[in-house]
Write a protein that holds these residues in place. Structure first.
Motif, PDB file in Angstrom:
ATOM      1  N   UNK A 238       0.799  -1.197  -0.069  1.00  0.00           N
ATOM      2  CA  UNK A 238      -0.130   0.051  -0.056  1.00  0.00           C
ATOM      3  C   UNK A 238       1.018   1.120  -0.061  1.00  0.00           C
ATOM      4  N   UNK A 239       0.155   2.522  -0.202  1.00  0.00           N
ATOM      5  CA  UNK A 239       1.108   3.589  -0.284  1.00  0.00           C
ATOM      6  C   UNK A 239       1.749   4.018   0.761  1.00  0.00           C
ATOM      7  N   UNK A 240       1.426   3.621   2.120  1.00  0.00           N
ATOM      8  CA  UNK A 240       2.159   3.828   3.212  1.00  0.00           C
ATOM      9  C   UNK A 240       3.422   3.283   3.377  1.00  0.00           C
ATOM     10  N   UNK A 241       3.524   2.093   2.781  1.00  0.00           N
ATOM     11  CA  UNK A 241       4.783   1.186   2.674  1.00  0.00           C
ATOM     12  C   UNK A 241       5.702   2.276   1.846  1.00  0.00           C
ATOM     13  N   UNK A 242       5.348   2.530   0.773  1.00  0.00           N
ATOM     14  CA  UNK A 242       6.280   3.067   0.007  1.00  0.00           C
ATOM     15  C   UNK A 242       6.611   4.701   0.460  1.00  0.00           C
ATOM     16  N   UNK A 243       5.632   5.392   1.149  1.00  0.00           N
ATOM     17  CA  UNK A 243       5.880   6.422   1.867  1.00  0.00           C
ATOM     18  C   UNK A 243       6.927   6.616   2.796  1.00  0.00           C
ATOM     19  N   UNK A 244       6.771   5.646   3.794  1.00  0.00           N
ATOM     20  CA  UNK A 244       7.533   5.482   4.944  1.00  0.00           C
ATOM     21  C   UNK A 244       8.881   4.938   4.323  1.00  0.00           C
ATOM     22  N   UNK A 245       8.943   4.129   3.489  1.00  0.00           N
ATOM     23  CA  UNK A 245      10.349   3.610   2.998  1.00  0.00           C
ATOM     24  C   UNK A 245      11.229   4.933   2.353  1.00  0.00           C
ATOM     25  N   UNK A 246      10.498   5.646   1.598  1.00  0.00           N
ATOM     26  CA  UNK A 246      11.084   6.839   0.858  1.00  0.00           C
ATOM     27  C   UNK A 246      11.557   7.751   1.770  1.00  0.00           C
ATOM     28  N   UNK A 247      10.941   7.839   3.093  1.00  0.00           N
ATOM     29  CA  UNK A 247      11.318   9.083   3.900  1.00  0.00           C
ATOM     30  C   UNK A 247      12.916   8.705   4.501  1.00  0.00           C
ATOM     31  N   UNK A 248      13.168   7.292   4.303  1.00  0.00           N
ATOM     32  CA  UNK A 248      14.651   6.854   4.717  1.00  0.00           C
ATOM     33  C   UNK A 248      15.643   6.595   3.723  1.00  0.00           C
ATOM     34  N   UNK A 249      15.128   6.599   2.613  1.00  0.00           N
ATOM     35  CA  UNK A 249      16.173   6.400   1.534  1.00  0.00           C
ATOM     36  C   UNK A 249      16.512   7.532   0.541  1.00  0.00           C
ATOM     37  N   UNK A 250      17.397   7.576  -0.335  1.00  0.00           N
ATOM     38  CA  UNK A 250      17.779   8.867  -0.717  1.00  0.00           C
ATOM     39  C   UNK A 250      17.556   8.963  -2.450  1.00  0.00           C
ATOM     40  N   UNK A 251      16.765   7.878  -2.907  1.00  0.00           N
ATOM     41  CA  UNK A 251      16.396   8.067  -4.278  1.00  0.00           C
ATOM     42  C   UNK A 251      15.869   6.742  -4.909  1.00  0.00           C
ATOM     43  N   UNK A 252      15.360   6.776  -5.811  1.00  0.00           N
ATOM     44  CA  UNK A 252      14.797   5.240  -6.475  1.00  0.00           C
ATOM     45  C   UNK A 252      14.980   5.169  -7.855  1.00  0.00           C
TER      46      UNK A 252
ATOM     47  N   UNK B  80       4.471  -3.709 -10.814  1.00  0.00           N
ATOM     48  CA  UNK B  80       5.598  -2.830 -11.066  1.00  0.00           C
ATOM     49  C   UNK B  80       4.955  -1.344 -11.453  1.00  0.00           C
ATOM     50  N   UNK B  81       3.887  -1.276 -12.404  1.00  0.00           N
ATOM     51  CA  UNK B  81       3.490   0.124 -12.587  1.00  0.00           C
ATOM     52  C   UNK B  81       2.718   0.581 -11.431  1.00  0.00           C
ATOM     53  N   UNK B  82       1.838  -0.028 -10.508  1.00  0.00           N
ATOM     54  CA  UNK B  82       1.116   0.354  -9.527  1.00  0.00           C
ATOM     55  C   UNK B  82       2.138   0.981  -8.513  1.00  0.00           C
ATOM     56  N   UNK B  83       3.048   0.337  -8.095  1.00  0.00           N
ATOM     57  CA  UNK B  83       4.190   0.850  -7.190  1.00  0.00           C
ATOM     58  C   UNK B  83       4.799   1.781  -7.838  1.00  0.00           C
ATOM     59  N   UNK B  84       5.175   1.866  -9.033  1.00  0.00           N
ATOM     60  CA  UNK B  84       5.906   3.100  -9.483  1.00  0.00           C
ATOM     61  C   UNK B  84       5.065   4.440  -9.416  1.00  0.00           C
ATOM     62  N   UNK B  85       3.772   4.026  -9.547  1.00  0.00           N
ATOM     63  CA  UNK B  85       2.987   5.296  -9.722  1.00  0.00           C
ATOM     64  C   UNK B  85       2.846   5.858  -8.046  1.00  0.00           C
ATOM     65  N   UNK B  86       2.802   4.942  -7.233  1.00  0.00           N
ATOM     66  CA  UNK B  86       2.978   5.681  -5.638  1.00  0.00           C
ATOM     67  C   UNK B  86       4.141   6.295  -5.608  1.00  0.00           C
ATOM     68  N   UNK B  87       5.149   5.817  -5.926  1.00  0.00           N
ATOM     69  CA  UNK B  87       6.438   6.258  -5.880  1.00  0.00           C
ATOM     70  C   UNK B  87       6.595   7.753  -6.656  1.00  0.00           C
ATOM     71  N   UNK B  88       6.363   7.685  -7.965  1.00  0.00           N
ATOM     72  CA  UNK B  88       6.339   9.113  -8.235  1.00  0.00           C
ATOM     73  C   UNK B  88       5.639  10.063  -7.826  1.00  0.00           C
ATOM     74  N   UNK B  89       4.339   9.854  -7.526  1.00  0.00           N
ATOM     75  CA  UNK B  89       3.493  10.999  -6.779  1.00  0.00           C
ATOM     76  C   UNK B  89       4.275  11.355  -5.281  1.00  0.00           C
ATOM     77  N   UNK B  90       4.618  10.371  -4.629  1.00  0.00           N
ATOM     78  CA  UNK B  90       5.243  10.577  -3.407  1.00  0.00           C
ATOM     79  C   UNK B  90       6.424  11.201  -3.669  1.00  0.00           C
ATOM     80  N   UNK B  91       7.312  11.185  -4.395  1.00  0.00           N
ATOM     81  CA  UNK B  91       8.647  11.846  -4.950  1.00  0.00           C
ATOM     82  C   UNK B  91       8.387  13.261  -5.194  1.00  0.00           C
ATOM     83  N   UNK B  92       7.223  13.535  -6.010  1.00  0.00           N
ATOM     84  CA  UNK B  92       7.059  15.059  -6.415  1.00  0.00           C
ATOM     85  C   UNK B  92       6.450  15.449  -5.073  1.00  0.00           C
ATOM     86  N   UNK B  93       5.567  15.071  -4.131  1.00  0.00           N
ATOM     87  CA  UNK B  93       5.425  15.686  -2.998  1.00  0.00           C
ATOM     88  C   UNK B  93       6.761  16.153  -1.945  1.00  0.00           C
TER      89      UNK B  93
END
Length: 356
Positions: free
Chosen positions: A108-122, A137-150
């Protein structure tokens, strides 16, 4: 005529200048000018990613997105893993001075948001999956893309790099993901040179690229291509993507079709290449004819060096070494898939079905 502020008597300034300065219309005009300058500054600040100059992270950790296990791998591995990452991407990141955390699909989105708060890029890797599979792959990528913009909008520098399939995913996400994918059929399984655009040196990716690297990339067939789809200029124009993305080079497929070979976002630190820099140094299947000359290795090395340097501008960190260690790729063992005929020499496999 309004009265002058105190301190502007005739013994301070000449009468003519005093009358001009004290004119009410002038004061109003000056206030309007201040408001306009302030508004323009705020507009610029709104459109730019804020970067702290004091952030230099010499221990960057980069997430690599896994993808659905192919039917080929299903026939070879009875464990029936849900996803994998080709080891060449991991090695390429490590060779540039970073460590790797695998990013799982189907979360879910919370998994990607939490992990991205601790790493330095994707890094979005290349591969052979489809974009219409649920929780893939695409669903996960979509979460990551929008979280990265935020994250970038909030002033937290967070780069994303897409290779081949990952690059196509970036552009499709930017187009607005739908039933009709914004990419075209394109057959290129050869080594190509890059035809740089006239303003490629304006880009962050190539601005400081050494001249010898640019010469090799533009003169020799050293970029490894392996794709059945591609992004054309028409795809960029169809969705007005040229307003936000800078095309920096093209290559040609076997039929002479010119496709976009490298791009970057004008606002966010998002980058994409259609070719495979990681294959040149780390994939060895003889039938693929990947370029392995010293010049080819040197030129392709530049791309991950650039991306890792971008990730050093991110100040994210795991709260503890123990948590960091639990996430690192070192917890997994790569399999020698080249022995089974795969085009990948090694792969990491994740999560046998039924464990998630």
């Amino acid at each position: 005529m309004s009265s002058c502020p105190r301190g502007l008597g005739k013994d301070v300034v000449p009468p003519s200048f005093r009358r001009w300065l004290c004119d009410t219309d002038f004061i109003i005009l000056a206030l309007k000018a201040v408001i306009l300058v302030t508004a323009l500054y705020l507009m610029y600040a709104e459109s730019a990613v804020v970067v702290r100059d004091d952030v230099i992270n010499h221990r960057p950790i980069i997430g690599i997105l896994s993808q659905e296990q192919s039917k080929y791998f299903h026939t070879k591995y009875p464990e029936n893993y849900t996803s994998y990452i080709a080891a060449s991407y991991v090695k390429s990141v490590e060779a540039s001075g970073a460590r790797v955390v695998p990013i799982m699909i189907g979360r879910d989105r919370d998994y990607y948001r939490e992990l991205m708060s601790k790493i330095n890029g994707v890094l979005f890797p290349g591969g052979a999956t489809y974009f219409n599979q649920s929780d893939g792959f695409a669903d996960a990528g979509e979460h990551i893309y929008h979280i990265a913009m935020g994250l970038n909008d909030a002033g937290s520098y967070f780069p994303v790099f897409g290779t081949c399939l990952g690059f196509e995913l970036l552009i499709i996400l930017a187009s607005g993901r739908g039933k009709v994918e914004n990419r075209e059929k394109c057959y290129s399984f050869k080594n190509c040179r890059l035809n740089f655009t006239k303003d490629f040196r304006r880009s962050k990716m190539y601005r400081d690229a050494p001249e010898y690297v640019v010469d090799i990339l533009s003169s020799d067939d050293v970029t490894a291509n392996a794709h059945q789809f591609c992004i054309l200029d028409s795809n960029m124009e169809k969705y007005n993507l040229k307003n936000d993305w800078l095309i920096t080079s093209h290559s040609k497929d076997e039929d002479g079709l010119a496709f976009v070979a490298s791009v970057e976002h004008k606002r966010y630190p998002f980058y994409g290449v259609q070719f495979h820099p990681e294959k040149v140094a780390f994939e060895w299947k003889a039938s693929k004819h990947y370029p392995h000359s010293l010049k080819a290795v040197q030129a392709n090395r530049y791309f991950m060096d650039f991306f890792v340097e971008e990730c050093r501008r991110s100040g994210h960190r795991f709260p503890s070494h123990s948590e960091e260690n639990r996430h690192l790729i070192y917890n997994y063992k790569p399999e020698f898939t080249g022995l089974l005929g795969s085009s990948y020499e090694q792969c990491y496999f994740f999560e046998p079905r039924g464990t998630v």
